[in-house]
Motif scaffolding. Structure first.
Motif, mmCIF file in Angstrom:
data_model
loop_
_atom_site.group_PDB
_atom_site.id
_atom_site.type_symbol
_atom_site.label_atom_id
_atom_site.label_comp_id
_atom_site.label_asym_id
_atom_site.label_seq_id
_atom_site.Cartn_x
_atom_site.Cartn_y
_atom_site.Cartn_z
ATOM 1 N N GLN A 132 5.496 -4.185 13.315
ATOM 2 C CA GLN A 132 6.691 -2.981 12.966
ATOM 3 C C GLN A 132 7.145 -3.177 14.185
ATOM 4 O O GLN A 132 8.425 -3.038 14.450
ATOM 5 N N GLY A 133 6.387 -3.165 15.456
ATOM 6 C CA GLY A 133 7.210 -3.005 16.767
ATOM 7 C C GLY A 133 8.050 -4.500 16.892
ATOM 8 O O GLY A 133 9.129 -4.200 17.450
ATOM 9 N N TYR A 134 7.739 -5.531 16.473
ATOM 10 C CA TYR A 134 8.659 -6.752 16.514
ATOM 11 C C TYR A 134 9.821 -6.427 15.829
ATOM 12 O O TYR A 134 11.053 -6.849 16.094
ATOM 13 N N PHE A 135 9.560 -6.100 14.544
ATOM 14 C CA PHE A 135 10.579 -5.666 13.669
ATOM 15 C C PHE A 135 11.749 -4.604 14.427
ATOM 16 O O PHE A 135 12.864 -4.852 14.197
ATOM 17 N N ARG A 151 9.240 -0.436 22.229
ATOM 18 C CA ARG A 151 8.495 -0.251 23.676
ATOM 19 C C ARG A 151 7.565 0.739 23.340
ATOM 20 O O ARG A 151 6.335 0.562 23.844
ATOM 21 N N LEU A 152 7.254 2.118 22.598
ATOM 22 C CA LEU A 152 6.474 2.915 22.574
ATOM 23 C C LEU A 152 5.132 2.148 21.764
ATOM 24 O O LEU A 152 4.129 2.444 22.020
ATOM 25 N N ILE A 153 5.641 1.367 20.814
ATOM 26 C CA ILE A 153 4.472 0.602 20.182
ATOM 27 C C ILE A 153 3.746 -0.299 20.695
ATOM 28 O O ILE A 153 2.448 -0.204 20.939
ATOM 29 N N PHE A 154 4.467 -1.089 21.492
ATOM 30 C CA PHE A 154 3.972 -2.081 22.432
ATOM 31 C C PHE A 154 3.018 -1.586 23.545
ATOM 32 O O PHE A 154 2.007 -2.161 24.240
ATOM 33 N N ALA A 163 -2.349 -0.567 25.680
ATOM 34 C CA ALA A 163 -3.220 0.573 26.048
ATOM 35 C C ALA A 163 -4.658 0.282 25.515
ATOM 36 O O ALA A 163 -5.539 0.398 25.855
ATOM 37 N N LEU A 164 -4.470 -0.188 23.972
ATOM 38 C CA LEU A 164 -5.509 -0.219 23.243
ATOM 39 C C LEU A 164 -6.427 -1.698 23.661
ATOM 40 O O LEU A 164 -7.556 -1.762 23.405
ATOM 41 N N ASP A 165 -5.637 -2.512 23.972
ATOM 42 C CA ASP A 165 -6.034 -3.931 23.869
ATOM 43 C C ASP A 165 -5.281 -4.575 25.480
ATOM 44 O O ASP A 165 -4.474 -5.288 24.941
ATOM 45 N N PRO A 166 -5.786 -4.068 26.416
ATOM 46 C CA PRO A 166 -4.956 -4.582 27.538
ATOM 47 C C PRO A 166 -5.007 -6.030 27.923
ATOM 48 O O PRO A 166 -4.347 -6.754 28.880
ATOM 49 N N ARG A 167 -6.079 -7.019 27.070
ATOM 50 C CA ARG A 167 -6.127 -8.266 27.473
ATOM 51 C C ARG A 167 -5.452 -9.229 26.498
ATOM 52 O O ARG A 167 -5.685 -10.254 26.408
ATOM 53 N N ASN A 168 -4.688 -8.589 25.734
ATOM 54 C CA ASN A 168 -3.779 -9.454 24.558
ATOM 55 C C ASN A 168 -2.642 -9.653 25.234
ATOM 56 O O ASN A 168 -1.634 -8.975 25.622
ATOM 57 N N ALA A 169 -2.378 -10.817 25.402
ATOM 58 C CA ALA A 169 -1.261 -11.535 26.255
ATOM 59 C C ALA A 169 0.004 -11.364 25.415
ATOM 60 O O ALA A 169 1.186 -11.164 25.797
ATOM 61 N N ARG A 202 3.414 -9.879 26.609
ATOM 62 C CA ARG A 202 4.827 -10.590 26.609
ATOM 63 C C ARG A 202 5.824 -10.072 25.747
ATOM 64 O O ARG A 202 7.021 -9.956 26.142
ATOM 65 N N ALA A 203 5.446 -9.184 24.571
ATOM 66 C CA ALA A 203 6.447 -8.400 23.855
ATOM 67 C C ALA A 203 7.096 -7.430 24.734
ATOM 68 O O ALA A 203 8.208 -6.933 24.707
ATOM 69 N N LEU A 204 6.024 -6.720 25.421
ATOM 70 C CA LEU A 204 6.594 -5.456 26.171
ATOM 71 C C LEU A 204 7.444 -5.915 27.246
ATOM 72 O O LEU A 204 8.438 -5.533 27.654
ATOM 73 N N GLY A 205 7.073 -7.419 27.759
ATOM 74 C CA GLY A 205 8.121 -7.945 28.838
ATOM 75 C C GLY A 205 9.425 -8.255 28.134
ATOM 76 O O GLY A 205 10.457 -7.999 28.845
ATOM 77 N N ALA A 206 9.342 -8.588 27.019
ATOM 78 C CA ALA A 206 10.719 -9.053 26.399
ATOM 79 C C ALA A 206 11.586 -7.874 26.254
ATOM 80 O O ALA A 206 12.767 -7.686 26.463
ATOM 81 N N ILE A 207 10.757 -6.694 25.788
ATOM 82 C CA ILE A 207 11.354 -5.376 25.620
ATOM 83 C C ILE A 207 12.274 -4.753 26.941
ATOM 84 O O ILE A 207 13.435 -4.439 26.938
#
Length: 119
Positions: free
Chosen positions: A6-9, A20-23, A28-34, A38-43
């Motif tokens: 949904q965040g990507y959509f 941004r809010l979703i990612f 916060a829930l999974d801080p080790r998920n690259a 990366r998605a947040l970086g793109a946003i």
């Protein structure tokens, strides 16, 4: 995964704030998920927030240093900052790490490399 989808959509639709809010929540829930970093970086990158984008791409590379998508994202930010040596280093890593099935990413890296000024 459905929340990330949904965040990507939202991102694809140009709805950067909900994306941004979703990612940010997913990070916060999974801080080790690259991927989330990366998605947040793109946003952030698309929102012209290069410092925040760089922090997210740096962390994505730290978590998954062999994922060439992370390196390409960070190289884009380096290029925008005119940090061409660092961009070149990331893009050279992409060329070394790239594998079959990643041709589109490798072509993007080669195109980015071709626009860098000579050392």
């Amino acid at each position: 995964h459905s929340i990330a989808s949904q965040g990507y959509f939202f991102f694809l639709q140009g709805k950067l704030e909900p994306s941004r809010l979703i990612f940010e929540g997913l990070v916060a829930l999974d801080p080790r998920n690259a991927y989330y970093h990366r998605a947040l970086g793109a946003i952030y990158w698309r929102s012209n927030k290069t410092d925040q984008a760089m922090r997210q791409f740096d962390f994505a590379v730290k978590v998954a240093p062999k994922d060439i998508s992370n390196l390409i994202g960070r190289a884009e930010v380096y290029i925008s900052r005119k940090e061409f040596t660092k961009a070149r280093q990331d893009l050279m890593s992409v060329m070394k790490l790239g594998q079959a099935g990643q041709e589109a990413l490798l072509e993007k890296a080669q195109a980015m490399m071709s626009v860098l000024p000579a050392e």
